[in-house]
Design an enzyme around this catalytic site. Structure first.
Site, mmCIF file in Angstrom:
data_model
loop_
_atom_site.group_PDB
_atom_site.id
_atom_site.type_symbol
_atom_site.label_atom_id
_atom_site.label_comp_id
_atom_site.label_asym_id
_atom_site.label_seq_id
_atom_site.Cartn_x
_atom_site.Cartn_y
_atom_site.Cartn_z
ATOM 1 C CE LYS A 111 26.839 -56.371 43.311
ATOM 2 N NZ LYS A 111 25.703 -56.032 44.127
ATOM 3 C CE LYS A 194 30.793 -53.718 46.712
ATOM 4 N NZ LYS A 194 29.594 -52.976 46.954
ATOM 5 C CE LYS A 197 24.285 -56.213 52.542
ATOM 6 N NZ LYS A 197 24.148 -55.742 51.159
HETATM 7 N N1 AQP Z 1 32.852 -52.300 51.017
HETATM 8 C C1 AQP Z 1 32.134 -51.205 51.137
HETATM 9 N N2 AQP Z 1 32.712 -50.058 51.554
HETATM 10 C C2 AQP Z 1 31.972 -48.923 51.700
HETATM 11 N N3 AQP Z 1 30.647 -48.852 51.458
HETATM 12 C C3 AQP Z 1 30.035 -49.972 51.061
HETATM 13 N N4 AQP Z 1 28.773 -50.252 50.750
HETATM 14 C C4 AQP Z 1 28.660 -51.552 50.385
HETATM 15 N N5 AQP Z 1 29.858 -52.154 50.463
HETATM 16 C C5 AQP Z 1 30.741 -51.200 50.867
HETATM 17 C C6 AQP Z 1 27.694 -49.274 50.812
HETATM 18 O O1 AQP Z 1 26.648 -49.846 51.582
HETATM 19 C C7 AQP Z 1 25.398 -49.374 51.076
HETATM 20 C C8 AQP Z 1 24.468 -50.525 50.911
HETATM 21 O O2 AQP Z 1 24.995 -51.403 49.935
HETATM 22 P P1 AQP Z 1 24.108 -52.573 49.367
HETATM 23 O O3 AQP Z 1 23.932 -53.609 50.373
HETATM 24 O O4 AQP Z 1 22.845 -52.034 48.855
HETATM 25 O O5 AQP Z 1 24.841 -53.114 48.099
HETATM 26 P P2 AQP Z 1 26.298 -53.357 47.750
HETATM 27 O O6 AQP Z 1 26.998 -52.069 47.539
HETATM 28 O O7 AQP Z 1 26.278 -54.275 46.571
HETATM 29 O O8 AQP Z 1 26.857 -54.084 49.068
HETATM 30 P P3 AQP Z 1 27.462 -55.507 49.229
HETATM 31 O O9 AQP Z 1 27.773 -55.739 50.635
HETATM 32 O O10 AQP Z 1 28.572 -55.704 48.247
HETATM 33 O O11 AQP Z 1 26.240 -56.435 48.874
HETATM 34 P P4 AQP Z 1 26.155 -57.582 47.841
HETATM 35 O O12 AQP Z 1 27.273 -58.535 48.185
HETATM 36 O O13 AQP Z 1 24.811 -58.175 48.042
HETATM 37 O O14 AQP Z 1 26.319 -56.993 46.466
HETATM 38 C C9 AQP Z 1 25.684 -48.636 49.766
HETATM 39 O O15 AQP Z 1 25.610 -47.242 50.011
HETATM 40 C C10 AQP Z 1 27.091 -49.033 49.442
HETATM 41 O O16 AQP Z 1 27.780 -47.977 48.791
#
Ligand code: AQP
Length: 332
Positions: A111, A194, A197
């Site tokens: 990140k 991955k 969002k």
């Molecule tokens: N691509 C993914 N595949 C499987 N699991 C995923 N999770 C996130 N992306 C994937 C799981 O979703 C839960 C919540 O995640 P989060 O929103 O708290 O944070 P993150 O992992 O950082 O998700 P994003 O979508 O990538 O958000 P941003 O872009 O804001 O950083 C977690 O259990 C995560 O494992």
């Protein structure tokens, strides 16, 4: 019953990765666990965020979770900033965790990228707060996607060091519950990244609010390679985009990669993508419709979160009070 805790950041519209990696599992675990599910808005401000939309995004995400099947009556759904125990324990854990441990966190490296000197210190210490989120409830099982595995190992290290340093058996061991298929859903544009969002390309992900036409168009345009699908799982080696789409189908159809290839192996992506789009629309459309229905009454969603925060605080406050006594704070 064992206690479950998990969280999701209100950093945008939840997507298929969040659903298959985490939220779908959250729903299933409600059958035989005491569950706390949290919209982690404190974590959301570790990256640049829009203060004008964060509150609405928090509410929208809570509505989407209820639409997915989270039951806020039988379990606890709340937003993190409403329960101060998280921050109190998070600070203690920031003093327990070691720099070297945090320096090894790959999500921080991903990140922060090349801009390491300019990211917030909150992004670096994020895993300490995540450990506090879980341990403030003495939760022992945490359903997450595969990307969170390392953070949960760190949470266990923090809990063990706390217990060791203060000569107590206070914090329990945490077990990560990671789904067997689609534990890491990848971007539709790049099979090595991955689904996220915060990816600038909306074409990279299926949002839980996408309508049928949008879902079909995104799957039609999803990156693939020119070869037909293999008949054996080994044939997915070195084909990350094909593996990703097969994994998504398997997770949605409650089968595995081999089961999907037994049906579609040897065929071109045209037929498979069309079947995958139909399956996605069938599974996701009811969630989008229910989210819209719930958000027609925002006051009702806010009341659910308020009640959830009261119930969460009633569990966490005595645990964090005790952690503060163990650390040695005067609590007159
Ligand atoms: N691509 C993914 N595949 C499987 N699991 C995923 N999770 C996130 N992306 C994937 C799981 O979703 C839960 C919540 O995640 P989060 O929103 O708290 O944070 P993150 O992992 O950082 O998700 P994003 O979508 O990538 O958000 P941003 O872009 O804001 O950083 C977690 O259990 C995560 O494992």
């Amino acid at each position: 019953m064992q206690r479950i805790f998990s969280g999701i950041q209100p950093t945008g519209v939840p997507h298929l990765g969040n659903y298959l990696g985490a939220v779908r599992n959250w729903v299933a675990l409600q059958q035989n666990h005491d569950c706390l599910y949290c919209v982690v808005d404190l974590h959301a401000i570790t990256a640049d965020h829009d203060h004008k939309t964060l509150a609405a995004q928090t509410r929208d995400l809570a509505a989407a979770l209820i639409a997915c099947g989270i039951d806020p009556d039988r379990h606890v759904l709340f937003n993190q900033s409403a329960v101060h125990a998280h921050v109190r324990l998070g600070w203690i854990f920031t003093c327990v965790a070691r720099m070297g441990w945090l320096n090894r966190m790959t999500q921080f490296k991903d990140k922060a990228g090349k801009d390491r000197e300019n990211v917030s210190t909150g992004l670096f210490t994020y895993p300490n707060l995540m450990a506090a989120d879980i341990l403030a409830y003495h939760a022992t099982r945490v359903p997450v996607g595969d990307d969170q595995r390392q953070h949960l190992e760190l949470a266990n290290d923090i809990a063990q060091k706390f217990n060791h340093d203060f000569e107590v058996e206070f914090f329990p061991a945490i077990e990560a519950l990671i789904p067997p298929t689609a534990a890491r859903v990848m971007s539709l544009r790049d099979g090595s990244k991955k689904m996220s969002k915060s990816d600038t390309s909306d074409q990279s992900r299926i949002n839980l609010t996408d309508d049928a036409d949008t879902i079909s168009a995104k799957i039609r345009r999803a990156k693939t390679d020119p070869e037909p699908l293999p008949s054996e799982v080994e044939g997915l080696e070195g084909r990350p985009e094909a593996r990703n789409l097969v994994g998504i189908y398997a997770a949605l159809d409650d089968t595995d990669h081999a089961g999907v290839l037994a049906r579609f192996g040897g065929q071109g992506f045209g037929t498979f993508k069309s079947a995958l789009a139909d399956l996605l629309v069938a599974k996701l459309s009811p969630i989008a419709a229910e989210t819209t229905r719930l958000l027609a009454d925002p006051g009702h969603v806010d009341a659910i979160l308020r009640r959830g925060a009261e119930r969460a605080a009633a569990i966490a406050n005595p645990i964090v009070d005790e952690a503060e006594r163990i650390v040695g704070f005067l609590k007159p």
